[in-house]
Design a protein around this motif. Structure first.
Motif, PDB file in Angstrom:
ATOM      1  N   TYR A 124      43.094  39.690  48.292  1.00 15.62           N
ATOM      2  CA  TYR A 124      42.779  38.492  47.509  1.00 15.62           C
ATOM      3  C   TYR A 124      41.685  38.765  46.485  1.00 15.62           C
ATOM      4  O   TYR A 124      40.758  39.539  46.729  1.00 15.62           O
ATOM      5  N   SER A 125      41.819  38.116  45.337  1.00 15.08           N
ATOM      6  CA  SER A 125      40.822  38.185  44.271  1.00 15.08           C
ATOM      7  C   SER A 125      40.564  36.781  43.742  1.00 15.08           C
ATOM      8  O   SER A 125      41.433  35.905  43.803  1.00 15.08           O
ATOM      9  N   VAL A 126      39.361  36.585  43.234  1.00 15.59           N
ATOM     10  CA  VAL A 126      38.973  35.304  42.640  1.00 15.59           C
ATOM     11  C   VAL A 126      38.599  35.528  41.177  1.00 15.59           C
ATOM     12  O   VAL A 126      37.887  36.475  40.845  1.00 15.59           O
ATOM     13  N   GLY A 127      39.115  34.668  40.324  1.00 18.60           N
ATOM     14  CA  GLY A 127      38.805  34.765  38.904  1.00 18.60           C
ATOM     15  C   GLY A 127      38.474  33.409  38.324  1.00 18.60           C
ATOM     16  O   GLY A 127      38.508  32.391  39.022  1.00 18.60           O
ATOM     17  N   VAL A 128      38.162  33.371  37.052  1.00 15.59           N
ATOM     18  CA  VAL A 128      37.862  32.122  36.358  1.00 15.59           C
ATOM     19  C   VAL A 128      38.783  32.019  35.143  1.00 15.59           C
ATOM     20  O   VAL A 128      38.975  32.987  34.406  1.00 15.59           O
ATOM     21  N   SER A 129      39.390  30.876  34.971  1.00 16.19           N
ATOM     22  CA  SER A 129      40.210  30.633  33.784  1.00 16.19           C
ATOM     23  C   SER A 129      39.323  30.061  32.683  1.00 16.19           C
ATOM     24  O   SER A 129      38.282  29.454  32.955  1.00 16.19           O
ATOM     25  N   GLY A 134      36.673  29.033  25.137  1.00 18.91           N
ATOM     26  CA  GLY A 134      36.036  30.148  25.808  1.00 18.91           C
ATOM     27  C   GLY A 134      35.202  29.767  26.997  1.00 18.91           C
ATOM     28  O   GLY A 134      34.711  30.637  27.737  1.00 18.91           O
ATOM     29  N   ARG A 135      35.034  28.467  27.222  1.00 18.49           N
ATOM     30  CA  ARG A 135      34.240  27.985  28.333  1.00 18.49           C
ATOM     31  C   ARG A 135      35.024  28.081  29.649  1.00 18.49           C
ATOM     32  O   ARG A 135      36.269  28.073  29.637  1.00 18.49           O
ATOM     33  N   PRO A 136      34.325  28.143  30.784  1.00 16.29           N
ATOM     34  CA  PRO A 136      35.027  28.159  32.081  1.00 16.29           C
ATOM     35  C   PRO A 136      35.874  26.904  32.251  1.00 16.29           C
ATOM     36  O   PRO A 136      35.423  25.792  31.958  1.00 16.29           O
ATOM     37  N   ASP A 137      37.098  27.105  32.747  1.00 18.12           N
ATOM     38  CA  ASP A 137      38.022  25.982  32.870  1.00 18.12           C
ATOM     39  C   ASP A 137      38.417  25.718  34.327  1.00 18.12           C
ATOM     40  O   ASP A 137      38.861  24.638  34.674  1.00 18.12           O
ATOM     41  N   ILE A 141      42.464  31.668  42.457  1.00 22.13           N
ATOM     42  CA  ILE A 141      42.565  32.577  43.602  1.00 22.13           C
ATOM     43  C   ILE A 141      43.948  33.219  43.563  1.00 22.13           C
ATOM     44  O   ILE A 141      44.964  32.522  43.556  1.00 22.13           O
ATOM     45  N   THR A 142      43.969  34.530  43.497  1.00 20.91           N
ATOM     46  CA  THR A 142      45.246  35.236  43.422  1.00 20.91           C
ATOM     47  C   THR A 142      45.277  36.341  44.473  1.00 20.91           C
ATOM     48  O   THR A 142      44.251  36.701  45.047  1.00 20.91           O
TER      49      THR A 142
END
Length: 203
Positions: A124-129, A134-137, A141-142
């Protein structure tokens, strides 16, 4: 003249033996059962894997594979009476190839699946969209699934369990003779004083 034959009915009860040789024989029988269980798991796995990636039950595949590895590993634990299988038994199977190395690999796979510190099925990995600005949306979790056991691995494991079963079957037969030889030296009174045990009928 016709010869009449009579089938001897199997005994429904027996006397329990607690001698060191009898206890060792019981250990051998338990190891043989674990090998047979490993073999049956491999047979079921091959049937399930034949369904292809879209038709198989991943839960069943993992359950069977973990059970097979766990039962196989138990066969090589020395136990109280030292009846566990060893590297010499692997060599005695006559299976071609790097058998000892394969045995070690099975142990590492088992440890990863059962005692590992991480999920053995997926990483598992965690990211930010990000929004167009360009701001965090949001948080994402993938995961990347680990591959299931393959047919070749299952077949090789089943072959090894089968050959070890054949070797152990001969060992059990020889050990039975030793146990019976010791029993023949006992008097009727000694035999009668042993605790009775029920004998389950073969299915």
């Amino acid at each position: 003249m016709s010869q009449e034959t009579h089938e001897v009915a199997p005994p429904s009860s027996a006397r329990q033996l607690r001698t060191p040789s009898a206890l060792a024989l019981a250990d051998l029988a338990a190891i043989f059962d674990d090998l047979q269980f490993t073999l049956r798991c491999c047979e079921r796995l091959l049937t399930e894997l034949e369904r292809g990636p879209d038709g198989l039950d991943a839960v069943l595949v993992e359950s069977l594979w973990v059970s097979a590895l766990n039962s196989y590993a138990r066969c090589f634990r020395p136990g109280e009476r030292g009846m566990g299988l060893t590297g010499k038994d692997l060599d005695a199977t006559g299976v071609q190839g790097e058998v000892v190395e394969w045995h070690g690999l099975l142990g590492r796979i088992r440890d990863f699946l059962i005692d590992g510190a991480v999920n053995p099925r997926e990483a598992y990995s965690v990211g930010v969209s990000q929004a167009p600005t360009g701001r965090p949306d949001g948080i994402v979790i993938t995961s990347v699934p680990h591959p299931l056991v393959d047919e070749v691995t299952v077949r090789q494991t089943g072959r090894l369990a089968f050959e070890l079963s054949r070797l152990l079957d001969e060992r059990i037969k020889e050990h039975q003779k030793k146990v019976f030889a010791g029993v023949e030296e006992m008097s009727d009174e000694q035999l009668g004083a042993l605790p009775a045990i029920e004998v389950a009928a073969a299915p």
